[in-house]
Design a protein around this motif. Structure first.
Motif, PDB file in Angstrom:
ATOM      1  N   MET A   1     -38.033   9.224 -31.611  1.00  0.00           N
ATOM      2  CA  MET A   1     -36.966   9.403 -32.277  1.00  0.00           C
ATOM      3  C   MET A   1     -36.124   8.624 -33.138  1.00  0.00           C
ATOM      4  O   MET A   1     -36.156   7.308 -32.839  1.00  0.00           O
ATOM      5  N   ALA A   2     -35.627   9.003 -34.197  1.00  0.00           N
ATOM      6  CA  ALA A   2     -35.109   7.890 -35.096  1.00  0.00           C
ATOM      7  C   ALA A   2     -33.775   7.484 -34.812  1.00  0.00           C
ATOM      8  O   ALA A   2     -33.136   8.086 -34.041  1.00  0.00           O
ATOM      9  N   ALA A   3     -33.508   6.315 -34.975  1.00  0.00           N
ATOM     10  CA  ALA A   3     -32.210   5.448 -34.534  1.00  0.00           C
ATOM     11  C   ALA A   3     -31.075   6.335 -35.216  1.00  0.00           C
ATOM     12  O   ALA A   3     -29.936   6.552 -34.612  1.00  0.00           O
ATOM     13  N   ASP A   4     -31.175   6.923 -36.445  1.00  0.00           N
ATOM     14  CA  ASP A   4     -30.152   7.716 -37.035  1.00  0.00           C
ATOM     15  C   ASP A   4     -29.687   8.996 -36.371  1.00  0.00           C
ATOM     16  O   ASP A   4     -28.906   9.461 -36.721  1.00  0.00           O
ATOM     17  N   SER A   5     -30.702   9.452 -35.791  1.00  0.00           N
ATOM     18  CA  SER A   5     -30.531  10.744 -35.146  1.00  0.00           C
ATOM     19  C   SER A   5     -29.806  10.519 -33.695  1.00  0.00           C
ATOM     20  O   SER A   5     -29.416  11.747 -33.068  1.00  0.00           O
ATOM     21  N   ILE A   6     -29.735   9.373 -33.154  1.00  0.00           N
ATOM     22  CA  ILE A   6     -28.866   9.396 -31.774  1.00  0.00           C
ATOM     23  C   ILE A   6     -27.555   9.482 -32.107  1.00  0.00           C
ATOM     24  O   ILE A   6     -27.011   8.533 -32.942  1.00  0.00           O
ATOM     25  N   PRO A   7     -26.787  10.170 -31.328  1.00  0.00           N
ATOM     26  CA  PRO A   7     -25.359  10.249 -31.580  1.00  0.00           C
ATOM     27  C   PRO A   7     -24.615   8.827 -31.207  1.00  0.00           C
ATOM     28  O   PRO A   7     -25.011   8.351 -30.202  1.00  0.00           O
ATOM     29  N   LYS A   8     -23.781   8.609 -32.081  1.00  0.00           N
ATOM     30  CA  LYS A   8     -22.992   7.293 -31.737  1.00  0.00           C
ATOM     31  C   LYS A   8     -21.974   7.582 -30.911  1.00  0.00           C
ATOM     32  O   LYS A   8     -21.502   8.601 -30.473  1.00  0.00           O
ATOM     33  N   LYS A   9     -21.697   6.473 -30.235  1.00  0.00           N
ATOM     34  CA  LYS A   9     -20.630   6.787 -29.038  1.00  0.00           C
ATOM     35  C   LYS A   9     -19.412   7.488 -29.721  1.00  0.00           C
ATOM     36  O   LYS A   9     -18.909   7.050 -30.616  1.00  0.00           O
ATOM     37  N   GLY A  10     -18.682   8.295 -28.714  1.00  0.00           N
ATOM     38  CA  GLY A  10     -17.659   9.216 -29.215  1.00  0.00           C
ATOM     39  C   GLY A  10     -17.997  10.516 -29.785  1.00  0.00           C
ATOM     40  O   GLY A  10     -17.076  11.201 -30.259  1.00  0.00           O
ATOM     41  N   LYS A  11     -19.119  10.552 -30.235  1.00  0.00           N
ATOM     42  CA  LYS A  11     -19.633  11.846 -30.949  1.00  0.00           C
ATOM     43  C   LYS A  11     -19.876  13.109 -29.974  1.00  0.00           C
ATOM     44  O   LYS A  11     -19.905  14.097 -30.295  1.00  0.00           O
ATOM     45  N   THR A  12     -20.424  12.696 -28.719  1.00  0.00           N
ATOM     46  CA  THR A  12     -20.503  13.846 -27.987  1.00  0.00           C
ATOM     47  C   THR A  12     -20.094  13.349 -26.565  1.00  0.00           C
ATOM     48  O   THR A  12     -20.102  12.083 -26.158  1.00  0.00           O
ATOM     49  N   ASN A  13     -19.562  14.130 -25.755  1.00  0.00           N
ATOM     50  CA  ASN A  13     -19.109  13.831 -24.274  1.00  0.00           C
ATOM     51  C   ASN A  13     -19.804  14.908 -23.355  1.00  0.00           C
ATOM     52  O   ASN A  13     -20.411  16.114 -23.813  1.00  0.00           O
ATOM     53  N   VAL A  14     -19.810  14.583 -22.104  1.00  0.00           N
ATOM     54  CA  VAL A  14     -20.356  15.608 -21.180  1.00  0.00           C
ATOM     55  C   VAL A  14     -19.587  15.777 -20.146  1.00  0.00           C
ATOM     56  O   VAL A  14     -18.962  14.632 -19.537  1.00  0.00           O
ATOM     57  N   ALA A  15     -19.416  16.821 -19.445  1.00  0.00           N
ATOM     58  CA  ALA A  15     -18.366  17.362 -18.234  1.00  0.00           C
ATOM     59  C   ALA A  15     -19.297  18.011 -17.415  1.00  0.00           C
ATOM     60  O   ALA A  15     -19.879  18.965 -17.928  1.00  0.00           O
ATOM     61  N   HIS A  16     -19.508  17.596 -16.291  1.00  0.00           N
ATOM     62  CA  HIS A  16     -20.202  18.247 -15.323  1.00  0.00           C
ATOM     63  C   HIS A  16     -19.275  19.253 -14.748  1.00  0.00           C
ATOM     64  O   HIS A  16     -18.413  19.013 -14.274  1.00  0.00           O
ATOM     65  N   ILE A  17     -19.991  20.552 -14.737  1.00  0.00           N
ATOM     66  CA  ILE A  17     -19.140  21.968 -14.411  1.00  0.00           C
ATOM     67  C   ILE A  17     -19.696  22.239 -13.058  1.00  0.00           C
ATOM     68  O   ILE A  17     -18.994  23.182 -12.559  1.00  0.00           O
ATOM     69  N   GLY A  18     -20.928  21.950 -12.900  1.00  0.00           N
ATOM     70  CA  GLY A  18     -21.409  22.241 -11.302  1.00  0.00           C
ATOM     71  C   GLY A  18     -22.647  23.466 -11.825  1.00  0.00           C
ATOM     72  O   GLY A  18     -22.120  23.964 -13.032  1.00  0.00           O
ATOM     73  N   TRP A  19     -23.605  23.382 -11.137  1.00  0.00           N
ATOM     74  CA  TRP A  19     -24.556  24.328 -11.132  1.00  0.00           C
ATOM     75  C   TRP A  19     -24.331  25.916 -11.204  1.00  0.00           C
ATOM     76  O   TRP A  19     -24.618  26.684 -12.221  1.00  0.00           O
ATOM     77  N   GLU A  20     -23.518  26.437 -10.140  1.00  0.00           N
ATOM     78  CA  GLU A  20     -22.830  27.426 -10.268  1.00  0.00           C
ATOM     79  C   GLU A  20     -22.206  28.132 -11.287  1.00  0.00           C
ATOM     80  O   GLU A  20     -22.268  29.132 -12.096  1.00  0.00           O
ATOM     81  N   ARG A  21     -21.114  27.050 -11.832  1.00  0.00           N
ATOM     82  CA  ARG A  21     -20.351  27.296 -13.028  1.00  0.00           C
ATOM     83  C   ARG A  21     -21.183  27.469 -14.337  1.00  0.00           C
ATOM     84  O   ARG A  21     -21.112  28.266 -14.901  1.00  0.00           O
TER      85      ARG A  21
END
Length: 75
Positions: A1-21
């Motif tokens: 994976m090229a370094a420029d294809s890795i999202p920079k901090k703040g460009k993506t976030n993750v929220a865990h909503i649980g497996w059932e949801r």
């Protein structure tokens, strides 16, 4: 994976909503895809829900918290 294809901090976030949801959301996206005859992802559907209903959900949550606080104060 090229370094420029890795999202920079703040460009993506993750929220865990649980497996059932997640499974429920994914199934709804599959159902919508079938009806619309185009692929709808779970993420697209979740973004729509947040964009369209976040204010309503915030108001409802605040009402729930107030009721809980009132019932705690009555004890």
């Amino acid at each position: 994976m090229a370094a420029d294809s890795i999202p920079k901090k703040g460009k993506t976030n993750v929220a865990h909503i649980g497996w059932e949801r997640f499974d429920s959301l994914k199934q709804d996206a599959i159902d919508l895809s079938s009806i619309a005859r185009q692929q709808i992802t779970g993420s697209q559907f979740l973004k729509f829900i947040i964009d369209e209903y976040q204010g309503v959900a915030k108001t409802g949550f605040m009402q729930k918290l107030r009721k809980e606080n009132e019932s705690q104060e009555d004890k």
